[in-house]
Every structure is written in structure tokens, then in C-alpha cells.
Design a protein around this motif. Sequence first.
Motif, mmCIF file in Angstrom:
data_model
loop_
_atom_site.group_PDB
_atom_site.id
_atom_site.type_symbol
_atom_site.label_atom_id
_atom_site.label_comp_id
_atom_site.label_asym_id
_atom_site.label_seq_id
_atom_site.Cartn_x
_atom_site.Cartn_y
_atom_site.Cartn_z
ATOM 1 N N ALA A 126 52.096 -37.303 -112.535
ATOM 2 C CA ALA A 126 52.250 -35.832 -112.556
ATOM 3 C C ALA A 126 53.584 -35.442 -111.943
ATOM 4 O O ALA A 126 54.166 -34.418 -112.298
ATOM 5 C CB ALA A 126 51.109 -35.168 -111.778
ATOM 6 N N GLY A 127 54.078 -36.294 -111.038
ATOM 7 C CA GLY A 127 55.306 -35.964 -110.307
ATOM 8 C C GLY A 127 56.575 -36.106 -111.117
ATOM 9 O O GLY A 127 57.634 -35.700 -110.649
ATOM 10 N N THR A 130 55.953 -34.191 -116.411
ATOM 11 C CA THR A 130 56.046 -32.794 -116.834
ATOM 12 C C THR A 130 57.402 -32.179 -116.477
ATOM 13 O O THR A 130 57.898 -31.317 -117.204
ATOM 14 C CB THR A 130 54.939 -31.984 -116.144
ATOM 15 O OG1 THR A 130 54.874 -32.414 -114.789
ATOM 16 C CG2 THR A 130 53.606 -32.184 -116.803
ATOM 17 N N THR A 131 57.979 -32.633 -115.380
ATOM 18 C CA THR A 131 59.279 -32.068 -114.979
ATOM 19 C C THR A 131 60.368 -32.507 -115.970
ATOM 20 O O THR A 131 61.285 -31.739 -116.262
ATOM 21 C CB THR A 131 59.621 -32.494 -113.538
ATOM 22 O OG1 THR A 131 58.480 -32.284 -112.716
ATOM 23 C CG2 THR A 131 60.769 -31.690 -112.982
ATOM 24 N N LEU A 134 60.063 -30.118 -118.706
ATOM 25 C CA LEU A 134 60.553 -28.772 -118.360
ATOM 26 C C LEU A 134 62.081 -28.717 -118.463
ATOM 27 O O LEU A 134 62.647 -27.775 -119.034
ATOM 28 C CB LEU A 134 60.095 -28.390 -116.941
ATOM 29 C CG LEU A 134 60.525 -27.014 -116.449
ATOM 30 C CD1 LEU A 134 60.013 -25.897 -117.357
ATOM 31 C CD2 LEU A 134 60.053 -26.763 -115.013
ATOM 32 N N ARG A 179 37.321 -28.821 -118.947
ATOM 33 C CA ARG A 179 36.813 -27.854 -117.977
ATOM 34 C C ARG A 179 35.379 -27.513 -118.344
ATOM 35 O O ARG A 179 35.029 -27.392 -119.516
ATOM 36 C CB ARG A 179 37.651 -26.569 -117.997
ATOM 37 C CG ARG A 179 39.008 -26.747 -117.386
ATOM 38 C CD ARG A 179 38.896 -27.144 -115.933
ATOM 39 N NE ARG A 179 39.870 -28.149 -115.581
ATOM 40 C CZ ARG A 179 40.987 -27.915 -114.936
ATOM 41 N NH1 ARG A 179 41.271 -26.713 -114.548
ATOM 42 N NH2 ARG A 179 41.803 -28.899 -114.660
ATOM 43 N N GLY A 229 51.887 -21.708 -116.429
ATOM 44 C CA GLY A 229 52.603 -22.979 -116.545
ATOM 45 C C GLY A 229 52.119 -24.031 -115.559
ATOM 46 O O GLY A 229 52.144 -25.228 -115.851
ATOM 47 N N PHE A 230 51.676 -23.596 -114.394
ATOM 48 C CA PHE A 230 51.162 -24.535 -113.389
ATOM 49 C C PHE A 230 49.646 -24.410 -113.240
ATOM 50 O O PHE A 230 49.078 -24.829 -112.230
ATOM 51 C CB PHE A 230 51.828 -24.292 -112.026
ATOM 52 C CG PHE A 230 53.286 -24.692 -111.986
ATOM 53 C CD1 PHE A 230 53.681 -26.000 -112.210
ATOM 54 C CD2 PHE A 230 54.273 -23.740 -111.714
ATOM 55 C CE1 PHE A 230 55.023 -26.372 -112.162
ATOM 56 C CE2 PHE A 230 55.613 -24.104 -111.666
ATOM 57 C CZ PHE A 230 55.989 -25.423 -111.897
ATOM 58 N N SER A 232 46.035 -22.434 -112.700
ATOM 59 C CA SER A 232 45.607 -21.275 -111.921
ATOM 60 C C SER A 232 44.411 -21.674 -111.067
ATOM 61 O O SER A 232 43.703 -22.625 -111.396
ATOM 62 C CB SER A 232 45.216 -20.157 -112.899
ATOM 63 O OG SER A 232 44.623 -19.094 -112.229
ATOM 64 N N HIS A 235 42.876 -25.486 -108.490
ATOM 65 C CA HIS A 235 43.578 -26.699 -108.925
ATOM 66 C C HIS A 235 45.025 -26.436 -109.321
ATOM 67 O O HIS A 235 45.662 -27.288 -109.929
ATOM 68 C CB HIS A 235 42.825 -27.371 -110.075
ATOM 69 C CG HIS A 235 41.552 -28.000 -109.618
ATOM 70 N ND1 HIS A 235 41.531 -29.159 -108.881
ATOM 71 C CD2 HIS A 235 40.273 -27.611 -109.753
ATOM 72 C CE1 HIS A 235 40.284 -29.470 -108.597
ATOM 73 N NE2 HIS A 235 39.492 -28.537 -109.117
ATOM 74 N N CYS A 237 48.849 -26.306 -109.646
ATOM 75 C CA CYS A 237 49.687 -27.504 -109.456
ATOM 76 C C CYS A 237 50.193 -27.644 -108.020
ATOM 77 O O CYS A 237 50.853 -26.765 -107.474
ATOM 78 C CB CYS A 237 50.867 -27.454 -110.402
ATOM 79 S SG CYS A 237 51.982 -28.839 -110.161
ATOM 80 N N GLY A 239 52.452 -29.791 -107.119
ATOM 81 C CA GLY A 239 53.894 -30.099 -107.068
ATOM 82 C C GLY A 239 54.775 -28.978 -107.571
ATOM 83 O O GLY A 239 55.979 -29.190 -107.755
ATOM 84 N N ALA A 243 58.778 -29.096 -108.559
ATOM 85 C CA ALA A 243 59.176 -29.026 -109.975
ATOM 86 C C ALA A 243 60.133 -27.855 -110.205
ATOM 87 O O ALA A 243 61.128 -27.984 -110.927
ATOM 88 C CB ALA A 243 57.936 -28.874 -110.853
#
Length: 290
Positions: A126-127, A130-131, A134, A179, A229-230, A232, A235, A237, A239, A243
Motif C-alpha cells: 500500500a505504501g 498507489t502513490t 497517483l 464491504r 481518493g483515500f 472514508s 479505515h 488511508c 498513509g 502519499a
Amino acid sequence: MSRQTAGSSSSGKDVIDVVEDFAYPLPVTVICRLLGVPHADVPEIRGWTDEIIASVDLTPGSDEEGRRATGLEARQAMGAYLGDLADKRRDDPADDMLSALVHDSGPDGPLTKTELMATATLLLIAGHETTVNLITNGVLTLLRRPAAFRQLREHPELMPGAVEELLRYEPPVHLLPQRTPLADVEVSDVTIPRGVPLILVLASGNRDPRRFDHPDRFDPARQDNQHFGFGSGVHNCFGAPLARLEAQLALRAALPRIEGFQLTEDPPPYRRSPILRGPRHLRIERVSGP
Ligand code: HEM
């Protein structure tokens, strides 16, 4: 492509793959350094990450079973690798997150080995994954829109807001697939019953015309931009601040260097995933300038 040059330090390259040359190296280097993972192991980490990402692709077809099995193996291999690194930090701690995870006793006691491996794997993937998207989505979006490019060159102070707008307009995480509501939920006169499996399409919420004016317009100066984007809620994000910082710094550094470049193909080739959206390669070439 034939114009690719080794490049002098003053002029740089005439053809760049934004993913390989720029967007990938920064976040992976940062997260490896934070966790305490040797940079020399990045090629292996990249291989595992690609297999894990491919295994969560929801698109039917193309050897689902095989991808799932390969993804599981990659997850186990990455977990074991990080578990071994963490074990070494037990007796020989360093100033990094693996050492902190291994030595933290927490309110519920120390992490078990399995928890530690799963947490480190989540943070490592995850770290950076996605970055990378972006930053790449940012270069793509700005090269497609010369007016927005110029606006940010002239007003670099708009960059934090522009990154928020990118997270709304071209979010690296398009949907959250697993979910389950714990109770009946009422949304816009529709009752979502407790226990049904849900897919949350964050990218769709980000373009909701009832929430955003001209939602299909990329506006670096957009105000009142509370996007998904991160994610809500609880949970959200973990990071996000890192990011945001990486993307702001990367795009600010990139703009003067890619002025006078254009995309060699549009759209670029994308990674095959409905969940994580980002180009596999983003080739750009110099058409004018230094
Ligand atoms: C542009 C970059 C990033 C994007 C778009 C992104 C997006 C997301 C999204 C959509 C979620 C799910 C939120 C939810 O379930 O509601 C999430 C969770 C998470 N992210 Fe990120 N993320 C990014 C960068 C990072 C970084 C740099 C790190 C770590 C250093 C990170 C660590 C995490 C973790 C640990 C979770 C799970 C949080 C939880 O379940 O409580 N992310 N991220």
C-alpha cells in the motif's frame, strides 16, 4: 523511441517512461527506507507486488485460478521475507518501522509473527503501489491539459489542491471490493440490507454531479473538494499524509523538467485491474525546449 539518448546532465533524456524513470523509484525507495527493507531487493519486491495485484483483479477470464494461486505464493514469499528481516531486528534494532513493529508491545500485547508479516506486507504494498499511480496519473492529466500545466507552473502554490483534485478526478483506487454492512443502511431511499456483499465505487462518488460542480472537469484550483481518493471512515488511508507529500513534491519537481514534452501514445497502456488504476508505462517525448 529511437530518439532516446543517454542524455547529458543538463538536457536529460528526450524520451522518458514516466513510470520506470520517475513515478516508481520515488515511492518504493521511500517506503523501503521507512520500513528498513534493503533497496537492493526492490526487483524481487516488484515481482511479488505485481503477482499479488494481478491476483485481486476481478475481471473474469485469463486464468483466474492460476493468478490466484500465484498471488497467494507471492504473498507468502513476501511475508516470509519481511518476517525474516523483522527477526533480524529483534536483536539488532535499527531506526525503522520493522524494528518498531517487532519491539512494540501495544495495548493488546506484541504482534504475533503472522500479524507482523501481514502488517509489513500491507505497508510495503500500500505504501508504494498507489502513490506510483497517483504521480503517473498526475503527469498524464497535466500533459493532456496544457492550460492546467501552465497554471501550476505559474502558481506552484496550487499544487496541494491540484493533488486533491487528481485524487478526485483520477483516483488510483477506483473501488473497494469487499464491504459488508453490519446493519441495514439507508442511502438515497434505497435500503442496503445487512450482510450483503458490497463493492464501493469510490471513483463514481468522486464524480457525483450532486456533490461536485462540473465533476468531469479537472480543475487544479477546485474548492470544497472532499473526495473519496483515500476512502472514508475508520479505515481511511493510514498513509494519506505521506502519499500527498510525495505526490506534491514529485509533481512540483517534474513540471519544469517535462515542459515541452508530449505523450507518445494516448491513452497509454494500463495495468489490468478494475481496482487500482494507473498506466503500466507512460512514455513521453521532447518536442521543444532545452
Ligand atoms: C496515492 C496513494 C494512496 C492512495 C490513493 C491510497 C488509498 C487508500 C484507500 C482507498 C484505502 C481504503 C480506505 C477504506 O477502506 O475506506 C487505503 C487504506 C490503507 N492505506 Fe492507503 N493509499 C495511498 C497510499 C498509502 C501509503 C503511502 C500507505 C503507507 C505508508 C498506505 C497505507 C494504507 C493502509 C495501511 C490502509 C488500511 C487502513 C485500514 O484498513 O485501517 N496507503 N488507502
